[in-house]
Design an enzyme around this catalytic site. Structure first.
Site, short mmCIF file in Angstrom:
data_model
loop_
_atom_site.label_atom_id
_atom_site.label_comp_id
_atom_site.label_asym_id
_atom_site.label_seq_id
_atom_site.Cartn_x
_atom_site.Cartn_y
_atom_site.Cartn_z
CE LYS A 1 -4.17 -1.89 2.13
NZ LYS A 1 -5.19 -1.76 3.16
N GLY B 1 -15.42 -5.52 11.61
CA GLY B 1 -14.55 -5.22 10.48
C GLY B 1 -15.24 -5.43 9.14
P1 NAP Z 1 0.21 -3.45 10.57
O1 NAP Z 1 0.59 -2.32 9.65
O2 NAP Z 1 1.08 -4.63 10.67
O3 NAP Z 1 0.00 -2.80 12.03
C1 NAP Z 1 -0.35 -3.60 13.11
C2 NAP Z 1 -0.46 -2.74 14.38
O4 NAP Z 1 -0.95 -3.58 15.40
C3 NAP Z 1 0.86 -2.15 14.85
O5 NAP Z 1 0.60 -0.91 15.44
C4 NAP Z 1 1.33 -3.17 15.86
O6 NAP Z 1 2.08 -2.59 16.92
C5 NAP Z 1 0.02 -3.62 16.48
N1 NAP Z 1 0.13 -5.00 16.98
C6 NAP Z 1 0.46 -6.08 16.26
N2 NAP Z 1 0.44 -7.17 17.06
C7 NAP Z 1 0.10 -6.75 18.29
C8 NAP Z 1 -0.09 -7.40 19.54
N3 NAP Z 1 0.08 -8.71 19.67
N4 NAP Z 1 -0.45 -6.65 20.60
C9 NAP Z 1 -0.62 -5.31 20.50
N5 NAP Z 1 -0.45 -4.64 19.33
C10 NAP Z 1 -0.11 -5.35 18.25
O7 NAP Z 1 -1.23 -4.03 10.16
P2 NAP Z 1 -2.42 -3.22 9.45
O8 NAP Z 1 -2.27 -3.31 7.97
O9 NAP Z 1 -2.55 -1.92 10.11
O10 NAP Z 1 -3.68 -4.15 9.81
C11 NAP Z 1 -4.19 -4.21 11.14
C12 NAP Z 1 -5.52 -4.93 11.14
O11 NAP Z 1 -6.50 -4.21 10.40
C13 NAP Z 1 -5.46 -6.32 10.53
O12 NAP Z 1 -6.06 -7.22 11.41
C14 NAP Z 1 -6.27 -6.23 9.29
O13 NAP Z 1 -6.98 -7.42 9.01
C15 NAP Z 1 -7.26 -5.12 9.64
N6 NAP Z 1 -7.76 -4.47 8.41
C16 NAP Z 1 -9.09 -4.58 8.15
C17 NAP Z 1 -9.62 -4.02 6.99
C18 NAP Z 1 -11.09 -4.16 6.73
O14 NAP Z 1 -11.54 -3.90 5.59
N7 NAP Z 1 -11.88 -4.51 7.72
C19 NAP Z 1 -8.79 -3.34 6.10
C20 NAP Z 1 -7.43 -3.22 6.41
C21 NAP Z 1 -6.94 -3.80 7.58
P3 NAP Z 1 3.67 -2.34 16.82
O15 NAP Z 1 3.81 -0.99 16.18
O16 NAP Z 1 4.13 -2.39 18.21
O17 NAP Z 1 4.23 -3.45 15.95
#
Ligand code: NAP
Length: 463
Positions: free
Chosen positions: A269, A433
């Site tokens: 992205k 979601g």
């Molecule tokens: P990302 O860029 O990898 O970011 C993940 C975030 O979550 C980071 O801030 C990370 O913290 C934190 N995190 C990860 N594991 C954790 C844990 N065990 N405990 C506490 N914090 C944790 O991922 P993303 O692309 O933002 O996606 C995040 C979520 O959004 C996913 O589950 C995805 O499926 C969902 N999503 C949904 C849609 C939809 O259409 N519904 C669209 C896009 C994304 P750190 O900075 O400390 O690593």
């Protein structure tokens, strides 16, 4: 043969080219502006002067809804593309050619013609203003684009007929691209369909390809949803998985196959921004991520629709106090949406430095996850992946949830996460979601095709 529709700004040659194509194909020619004049007994400038643009658009919509569904060549008014209802009628079982030309050429061609008062600006400024306003709509309307700036109507008609006979995917690119898809993890039944579309002798050379670009992305349900919508709206498109570790390779294949658009997912992205021609400045540039790319009229434009999927379900909570959990890619779109709703936002993250960085970009507060108890928010948005794995716990304890809170979990697999279950037990309003997914996919479909899919229809087609 199919119904052939010409769209585009005035002065791009829709009527002349349409008439030539009609003569050469033997199909009837219809011009929506002439049909409006016949229906009302008045000229278009007179309708604008006497009744205003709104009334004109209403009559135009009626005329478009009543067009024959059978094969014909149809030339349309320059502004039809802005109305999603028009696009739904015009696109069904049809091929839409968008004709375009540069500003000077259009201004020269229109200088001597009577025109309806659309902006009150001098001609050249009016054209520039309207081209800018309608640009996204012409992109969406186009199955195929033809630049008529330096082309005679006869030469443009030849391009139309050649496209109708051979499609836009160059013959030499069809079969070699099959190996790219075979190296991904496309389910066998879907791969068979794709192989037929890309074969030397395709059943329908006009079928256009689209897809989701990511690595991994074989788990994406997007192809099932989009292909169901294509059937519903009579669109000759096929949506598939563009799964590859190299974004350059995906874009090269997409360009060889002249795809109409791509949905972009992890991990591309951000990276895709440097590889496309333009990025929507309203949201995508500020969020720093693109999840939608449209290839139209020789230009690849990036948009972000994720934030709309977060904003829409929260729209009545303007000005509320919100906590955003997580500071990754999804959080950037969520922060843009929450601040767009004038919320008082605090971003809490496992790694506080990342929360600080994101908070500074969007003018929010920030902290560690343990700071939650001091905030007492009205809205909680979870953008961490916690809840996706079967043994994941909720990111919040039960005692941190109160009945007057709205809890929005962006995680959509599974549809009901431990956080949503806990929030339901506590009597909170909950948003899953799936709502975000539906909201962003609706906007994406609108950007791709100019058609507004009702949320319920989108939901009914979710796999
Ligand atoms: P990302 O860029 O990898 O970011 C993940 C975030 O979550 C980071 O801030 C990370 O913290 C934190 N995190 C990860 N594991 C954790 C844990 N065990 N405990 C506490 N914090 C944790 O991922 P993303 O692309 O933002 O996606 C995040 C979520 O959004 C996913 O589950 C995805 O499926 C969902 N999503 C949904 C849609 C939809 O259409 N519904 C669209 C896009 C994304 P750190 O900075 O400390 O690593």
């Amino acid at each position: 043969m199919k119904r052939i529709v010409f769209c585009g700004f005035r002065g791009t040659g829709k009527t002349e080219v349409g008439k030539i194509v009609a003569r050469q194909t033997g199909l009837p020619f219809l011009d929506t502006d002439s049909l409006i004049e016949q229906k009302t007994g008045r000229s278009i400038p007179d309708i604008f002067h006497e009744d205003g643009e709104e009334r004109f658009r209403a009559v135009e919509r009626e005329v478009i809804a009543a067009l024959p569904k059978t094969d014909a060549i149809i030339s349309t008014g320059g502004g039809v593309v802005i109305d999603p209802a028009n696009m739904e009628y015009l696109r069904r079982d049809s091929v839409v050619f968008v004709l375009h030309a540069d500003l000077d050429t259009i201004a020269d061609r229109l200088a001597q013609k009577p025109r309806p008062p659309l902006t009150g600006l001098p001609l050249r400024e009016e054209i520039a203003e309207l081209l800018d306003r309608r640009r996204q709509h012409y992109q969406a309307a186009a199955d195929f684009c033809i630049d008529t700036t330096e082309t005679t109507p006869e030469a443009a008609a030849v391009q139309v007929i050649t496209t109708l006979q051979h499609g836009v995917i160059p013959q030499k690119n069809r079969v070699p691209c099959i190996s790219f898809f075979k190296s991904g993890r496309i389910p066998p039944r879907c791969m068979d369909r794709l192989t037929k579309i890309l074969s030397d002798n395709p059943p329908d050379p006009l079928t256009r390809l689209m897809g989701v670009a990511g690595y991994p992305c074989a788990h994406s349900k997007g192809p099932y949803l989009f292909n169901a919508l294509f059937s519903h709206y009579g669109l000759d498109y096929h949506y598939t998985w563009f799964e590859d570790p190299e974004l350059d390779e995906i874009l090269s294949v997409a360009r060889h196959l002249d795809v109409k658009g791509l949905s972009v997912t992890i991990p591309f992205k951000q990276d895709i921004i440097g590889l496309i021609d333009e990025v929507d400045e309203h949201a995508a540039q500020q969020i720093g991520a693109v999840n939608t790319v449209i290839f139209s009229c020789g230009v690849a434009t990036g948009y972000n629709t994720d934030w709309i999927g977060v904003r829409k379900p929260l729209v009545e909570l303007k000005g509320a106090k919100a906590v955003l959990l997580g500071a990754g890619g999804a959080a950037a779109g969520a922060a843009f949406a929450l601040t767009d709703l004038d919320m008082d936002v605090t971003i809490l993250n496992r790694t506080p430095a990342k929360a600080e960085e994101l908070a500074q970009r969007f003018g929010c507060k920030w902290g560690e996850l343990s700071d939650f108890d001091a905030i007492h928010p009205d809205v909680v948005v979870n953008s961490t992946p916690l809840g996706m794995k079967p043994d994941d716990r909720s990111p919040l304890r039960d005692d941190q949830l109160h009945r007057d809170m709205t809890v929005f979990d962006l995680v959509y697999t599974p549809p009901v996460t431990p956080l949503i279950e806990a929030a339901q037990r506590a009597g909170c309003r909950t948003i899953t979601g799936t709502e975000m997914f539906i909201g962003q996919a609706r906007e994406q479909f609108y950007l791709f095709f100019g058609i507004d899919v009702p949320a319920e229809r989108m939901r009914s087609y979710l796999p």
